[in-house]
Write an enzyme that holds these catalytic residues in place. Structure first.
Site, short mmCIF file in Angstrom:
data_model
loop_
_atom_site.label_atom_id
_atom_site.label_comp_id
_atom_site.label_asym_id
_atom_site.label_seq_id
_atom_site.Cartn_x
_atom_site.Cartn_y
_atom_site.Cartn_z
N SER A 17 0.85 -1.20 0.00
CA SER A 17 0.00 0.00 0.00
C SER A 17 0.88 1.25 0.00
O SER A 17 1.67 1.46 -0.93
CB SER A 17 -0.95 -0.04 1.19
OG SER A 17 -1.98 0.92 1.06
N HIS A 73 -7.08 -5.76 -0.83
CA HIS A 73 -5.96 -5.03 -0.26
C HIS A 73 -5.48 -5.75 1.00
O HIS A 73 -6.27 -6.37 1.71
CB HIS A 73 -6.45 -3.63 0.10
CG HIS A 73 -5.41 -2.58 0.15
ND1 HIS A 73 -4.82 -2.03 -0.97
CD2 HIS A 73 -4.83 -1.94 1.21
CE1 HIS A 73 -3.95 -1.12 -0.61
NE2 HIS A 73 -3.92 -1.05 0.71
N ASP A 88 -9.18 -5.27 -5.09
CA ASP A 88 -8.69 -4.21 -4.22
C ASP A 88 -9.60 -3.00 -4.33
O ASP A 88 -9.75 -2.40 -5.40
CB ASP A 88 -7.27 -3.83 -4.63
CG ASP A 88 -6.54 -3.02 -3.57
OD1 ASP A 88 -7.16 -2.10 -3.00
OD2 ASP A 88 -5.35 -3.29 -3.34
#
Length: 411
Positions: free
Chosen positions: A240, A370, A337
């Site tokens: 991330s 994610h 995601d």
């Protein structure tokens, strides 16, 4: 009792549906992430709980009322959805292996049976022989400048090194909670690994985050022999915001503007593995979700109200830092995601491949949310194995260069 069972199964079905097809749109992205991430990676556990719950209910009450029957139907639908999720998770190994094959890397673990014991203990991070040295200071400034080092008690001399950068939107996060499965795996293989903190926004303004990471790179090289590491071979990874920072480290090697007071320190890295990173800070990818992120309050927190747009944003965008001498990359992103769109990774990979003289592998994981790699799961353990194969191939100098175009980035 019937109503309680029904409520549980309604919630169960909603979580399962969101894991398979996340709720779209920026306002729902965070909630969709949390619900989908946990359900996706803990699908075997949730499937077992669903089956047990339904079996106990039938044994005690049967299916006498409409609520009973609706609850059982929802349980069956959830079980089917969770099974589909597990099947998708099992494909992660072949997806990473295929990405590695395109750059001439053989995955020695491809085709091996899954280690169900690891997935059954998702939060067990210990490995025999692996030591963790906590809270070492890589620069003055307190705990945001601390690093943990992972190494095997029998680490050979001149071991390769890996630096892990945590995510958290540049505003939260810690070295203590992310990247641990990969850290422990690589340390068990004889690597010297480090998980690093860095200053966070809104107190810290860009590029303070990246400058701190570069200081950590210098610290790793300076202290490599202390832990048996090779100062000449350092790789970087992160998820991330950490994926963004890892890419920036790899693409801004030895940039004096980003190394104030330590311009002479070598901050080049030999490979980069960004997980679900952010690569566009200006909207040049023309992806709607990226534009929404840029226009959100988060971006202002990172850069501050006095930032110059678009110049300061451009300076933080990996898409604007592509270079022919970029190190080998393995980019990893999930199709589900909801925080950083998979299309952003596709654009980054396509453009980096067009520029870089080194190979750029891209593993797109069907159904992955994610942060899928934070703890052990069917998917994350296979991806960890593939990342290890990539890093060890870079170390051995056996990475090739053959690639193919990625999917249409305009999605």
């Amino acid at each position: 009792m019937s109503q309680g069972f029904l409520v549980r199964q309604v919630l169960n079905a909603a979580l399962t549906a969101n894991a398979l097809r996340p709720v779209p749109g920026m306002p729902a992205s965070v909630a969709a992430f949390f619900a989908g991430w946990l359900t996706s990676e803990l699908a075997p556990q949730q499937l077992g709980a669903t089956v047990v719950d339904a079996a106990v209910h039938v044994a005690r009450r049967g299916a006498r009322t409409p609520a009973d029957r609706v609850g059982l139907a929802l349980a069956a639908a959830s079980a089917a959805g969770l099974t589909a999720n597990i099947v998708a998770s099992r494909r992660a190994g072949s997806e990473v292996s295929a990405a590695l094959a395109e750059i001439g890397v053989d995955d020695p673990g491809a085709g091996r049976p899954l280690d169900w014991r690891s997935a059954a203990r998702p939060f067990q991070m210990r490995r025999s022989g692996v030591r963790r040295v906590r809270n070492l200071e890589y620069a003055p400034g307190g705990k945001r400048f601390w690093v943990d080092v992972y190494h095997h008690r029998d680490t050979p001399p001149n071991a390769p090194m890996l630096l892990q950068i945590h995510g958290g939107g540049w505003v939260v996060g810690s070295k203590d909670h992310q990247g641990l499965p990969l850290m422990v795996e690589m340390a068990a293989r004889g690597w010297v690994c480090a998980a690093v903190n860095y200053p966070l926004s809104p107190r810290a303004k860009w590029p303070a985050h990246l400058v701190a990471i570069k200081r950590a790179v210098g610290w790793m090289r300076e202290n490599a022999t202390r832990f048996g590491g090779d100062p000449g071979f350092l790789t970087v990874t992160g998820g991330s915001a950490g994926g963004h920072l890892a890419a920036m480290v790899a693409l801004t090697a030895n940039d004096p503007a980003l190394q104030p007071g330590f311009e002479e320190v070598d901050t080049a890295v030999q490979a980069c593995v960004p997980f679900y990173g952010a690569y566009d800070f200006t909207g040049e990818s023309e992806i709607k979700a990226v534009r929404q992120r840029i226009e959100s309050g988060l971006t202002e927190m990172i850069f501050g109200k006095d930032a110059t747009v678009p110049d300061d944003y451009l300076a933080a965008s990996p898409l604007a830092k592509l270079r022919a001498d970029a190190p080998p990359f393995l980019v990893i992103h999930g199709t589900n995601d909801t925080l950083i769109p998979v299309a952003e990774a596709r654009v980054f990979v396509e453009r980096l491949r067009a520029v870089s003289a080194n190979p750029v592998a891209y593993a797109e994981l069907r159904g992955a949310q994610h942060a899928f790699d934070i703890f052990h799961s069917i998917r994350s353990d296979q991806v960890t194995r593939g990342v290890a194969a990539f890093l060890e191939a870079v170390r051995a100098g056996t990475v090739g260069a053959a690639v193919r175009p990625v999917s249409d980035p305009a999605e």
